[in-house]
Scaffold this motif. Structure first.
Motif, PDB file in Angstrom:
ATOM      1  N   LEU A  26       0.832  -1.186   0.000  1.00 43.26           N
ATOM      2  CA  LEU A  26       0.000   0.000   0.000  1.00 43.26           C
ATOM      3  C   LEU A  26       0.871   1.243   0.000  1.00 43.26           C
ATOM      4  N   ARG A  27       0.437   2.266  -0.700  1.00 49.63           N
ATOM      5  CA  ARG A  27       1.200   3.505  -0.711  1.00 49.63           C
ATOM      6  C   ARG A  27       0.900   4.269   0.566  1.00 49.63           C
ATOM      7  N   PRO A  28       1.860   5.070   1.021  1.00 45.81           N
ATOM      8  CA  PRO A  28       1.559   5.925   2.171  1.00 45.81           C
ATOM      9  C   PRO A  28       0.384   6.832   1.819  1.00 45.81           C
ATOM     10  N   ALA A  29      -0.629   6.853   2.651  1.00 49.03           N
ATOM     11  CA  ALA A  29      -1.894   7.528   2.352  1.00 49.03           C
ATOM     12  C   ALA A  29      -1.743   9.023   2.113  1.00 49.03           C
ATOM     13  N   PHE A  30      -0.723   9.633   2.670  1.00 53.23           N
ATOM     14  CA  PHE A  30      -0.561  11.082   2.559  1.00 53.23           C
ATOM     15  C   PHE A  30       0.115  11.498   1.267  1.00 53.23           C
ATOM     16  N   LEU A  31       0.631  10.542   0.493  1.00 48.65           N
ATOM     17  CA  LEU A  31       1.331  10.858  -0.749  1.00 48.65           C
ATOM     18  C   LEU A  31       0.447  10.623  -1.965  1.00 48.65           C
ATOM     19  N   LEU A  55       9.115  14.958   4.276  1.00 48.49           N
ATOM     20  CA  LEU A  55       8.501  15.774   3.235  1.00 48.49           C
ATOM     21  C   LEU A  55       9.253  17.099   3.219  1.00 48.49           C
ATOM     22  N   TYR A  56       9.994  17.332   2.132  1.00 49.67           N
ATOM     23  CA  TYR A  56      10.865  18.491   2.025  1.00 49.67           C
ATOM     24  C   TYR A  56      10.224  19.546   1.142  1.00 49.67           C
ATOM     25  N   PHE A  57       9.690  20.589   1.764  1.00 52.01           N
ATOM     26  CA  PHE A  57       9.051  21.697   1.063  1.00 52.01           C
ATOM     27  C   PHE A  57      10.146  22.710   0.744  1.00 52.01           C
ATOM     28  N   SER A  58      10.408  22.894  -0.559  1.00 50.03           N
ATOM     29  CA  SER A  58      11.580  23.641  -0.962  1.00 50.03           C
ATOM     30  C   SER A  58      11.407  24.199  -2.372  1.00 50.03           C
ATOM     31  N   ALA A  59      12.299  25.142  -2.730  1.00 46.55           N
ATOM     32  CA  ALA A  59      12.319  25.708  -4.077  1.00 46.55           C
ATOM     33  C   ALA A  59      13.721  26.235  -4.366  1.00 46.55           C
ATOM     34  N   SER A  60      14.076  26.251  -5.628  1.00 43.45           N
ATOM     35  CA  SER A  60      15.425  26.694  -6.006  1.00 43.45           C
ATOM     36  C   SER A  60      15.656  28.174  -5.749  1.00 43.45           C
ATOM     37  N   TRP A  61      14.616  28.991  -5.781  1.00 44.91           N
ATOM     38  CA  TRP A  61      14.748  30.430  -5.568  1.00 44.91           C
ATOM     39  C   TRP A  61      14.925  30.790  -4.097  1.00 44.91           C
ATOM     40  N   CYS A  62      14.814  29.796  -3.213  1.00 46.04           N
ATOM     41  CA  CYS A  62      14.889  29.998  -1.766  1.00 46.04           C
ATOM     42  C   CYS A  62      16.333  29.783  -1.300  1.00 46.04           C
ATOM     43  N   ALA A  63      17.026  30.862  -0.925  1.00 46.28           N
ATOM     44  CA  ALA A  63      18.421  30.758  -0.495  1.00 46.28           C
ATOM     45  C   ALA A  63      18.597  29.849   0.730  1.00 46.28           C
ATOM     46  N   PRO A  64      17.746  29.942   1.758  1.00 46.18           N
ATOM     47  CA  PRO A  64      17.887  29.011   2.885  1.00 46.18           C
ATOM     48  C   PRO A  64      17.702  27.542   2.470  1.00 46.18           C
ATOM     49  N   CYS A  65      16.853  27.296   1.469  1.00 50.17           N
ATOM     50  CA  CYS A  65      16.665  25.933   0.957  1.00 50.17           C
ATOM     51  C   CYS A  65      17.963  25.430   0.317  1.00 50.17           C
ATOM     52  N   LYS A 118      -1.205  21.119  -7.738  1.00 49.11           N
ATOM     53  CA  LYS A 118      -2.251  20.952  -6.717  1.00 49.11           C
ATOM     54  C   LYS A 118      -1.804  19.999  -5.607  1.00 49.11           C
ATOM     55  N   ALA A 119      -1.159  18.903  -5.969  1.00 43.90           N
ATOM     56  CA  ALA A 119      -0.721  17.936  -4.957  1.00 43.90           C
ATOM     57  C   ALA A 119       0.253  18.581  -3.971  1.00 43.90           C
ATOM     58  N   SER A 120       1.166  19.409  -4.478  1.00 48.97           N
ATOM     59  CA  SER A 120       2.118  20.100  -3.602  1.00 48.97           C
ATOM     60  C   SER A 120       1.399  21.083  -2.694  1.00 48.97           C
ATOM     61  N   LYS A 121       0.487  21.824  -3.266  1.00 53.12           N
ATOM     62  CA  LYS A 121      -0.268  22.806  -2.473  1.00 53.12           C
ATOM     63  C   LYS A 121      -1.114  22.116  -1.409  1.00 53.12           C
ATOM     64  N   ASN A 122      -1.712  20.972  -1.762  1.00 56.45           N
ATOM     65  CA  ASN A 122      -2.509  20.224  -0.786  1.00 56.45           C
ATOM     66  C   ASN A 122      -1.652  19.734   0.375  1.00 56.45           C
ATOM     67  N   LEU A 123      -0.449  19.227   0.069  1.00 56.49           N
ATOM     68  CA  LEU A 123       0.440  18.778   1.141  1.00 56.49           C
ATOM     69  C   LEU A 123       0.855  19.945   2.036  1.00 56.49           C
ATOM     70  N   ALA A 124       1.162  21.085   1.428  1.00 56.71           N
ATOM     71  CA  ALA A 124       1.542  22.263   2.214  1.00 56.71           C
ATOM     72  C   ALA A 124       0.389  22.708   3.113  1.00 56.71           C
ATOM     73  N   GLU A 125      -0.827  22.643   2.600  1.00 50.16           N
ATOM     74  CA  GLU A 125      -2.001  22.989   3.402  1.00 50.16           C
ATOM     75  C   GLU A 125      -2.222  21.982   4.523  1.00 50.16           C
ATOM     76  N   THR A 126      -2.151  20.706   4.177  1.00 53.40           N
ATOM     77  CA  THR A 126      -2.372  19.649   5.162  1.00 53.40           C
ATOM     78  C   THR A 126      -1.421  19.774   6.333  1.00 53.40           C
ATOM     79  N   ASP A 147       7.680  18.615  12.904  1.00 52.98           N
ATOM     80  CA  ASP A 147       7.618  19.559  11.796  1.00 52.98           C
ATOM     81  C   ASP A 147       8.862  20.453  11.815  1.00 52.98           C
ATOM     82  N   ARG A 148       9.814  20.080  12.638  1.00 52.53           N
ATOM     83  CA  ARG A 148      11.051  20.842  12.785  1.00 52.53           C
ATOM     84  C   ARG A 148      12.259  20.036  12.330  1.00 52.53           C
TER      85      ARG A 148
END
Length: 172
Positions: A26-31, A55-65, A118-126, A147-148
């Motif tokens: 079974l796949r992890p339900a949150f993915l 779950l690594y929320f990140s972007a290339s334009w983000c210097a701390p990332c 949408k999937a990324s946005k949903n995870l960020a919201e969740t 979450d830290r």
């Protein structure tokens, strides 16, 4: 002769249960069902079943990332054999930017398909993500361990994974 019906029922249930366990994991339900591997090829998220997932929320334009990603890469490589995997949840402006970020950073882990989808946005919201980078650690049952994750890997990389394992709760 009245015991034949319950016996048949038990056999049917036993056969059905063994057929269910023979299916794909079974796949992890949150993915989402489909992810992309580091090269952009589609993969089934069920391959991550039973693992600790960051779950690594990140972007290339983000210097701390960009500063944190090498630390995460080293940590992930050190704990891959212990059942830890990272999933990139990307918020770049385009899939091209995302692919370049993955390549240039040496990320070898799967990602949610596309960028800013949408999937990324949903995870960020969740998971109530407030900024980048954010690393949410989930145990094999999908429970949030912390979450830290960014702080743990930045300041306590030697003990972080051991602390996360202690958190795991048994199935209820």
């Amino acid at each position: 002769m009245t015991f034949r019906r319950p016996l048949m029922l038990c056999l049917i249930i036993a056969f059905s249960a063994s057929a269910l366990t023979a299916e794909e994991p079974l796949r992890p339900a949150f993915l989402p069902e489909k992810l992309e591997d580091a090269k952009g090829k589609k993969m089934d998220s069920s391959s991550l079943a039973g693992k600790y997932i960051g779950l690594y929320f990140s972007a290339s334009w983000c210097a701390p990332c960009r500063a944190f990603t090498p630390l995460l890469k080293q940590f992930r490589d050190d704990h891959l054999d212990n059942g830890f995997e990272v999933v990139l949840v990307n918020f770049d402006k385009s899939n091209t930017d995302k692919r370049r970020y993955i390549r240039d950073s040496g990320m070898e882990w799967p990602s949610v398909e596309g960028a800013r989808r949408k999937a990324s946005k949903n995870l960020a919201e969740t998971y109530q993500v407030q900024g980048y980078p954010t690393l949410i650690i989930l145990d094999p049952h999908g429970n949030v361990v912390t979450d830290r994750g960014v702080d743990a890997i930045t300041y306590e990389p030697e003990t972080a994974f051991g602390q996360w394992i202690k958190f795991e709760t048994p199935d209820a």
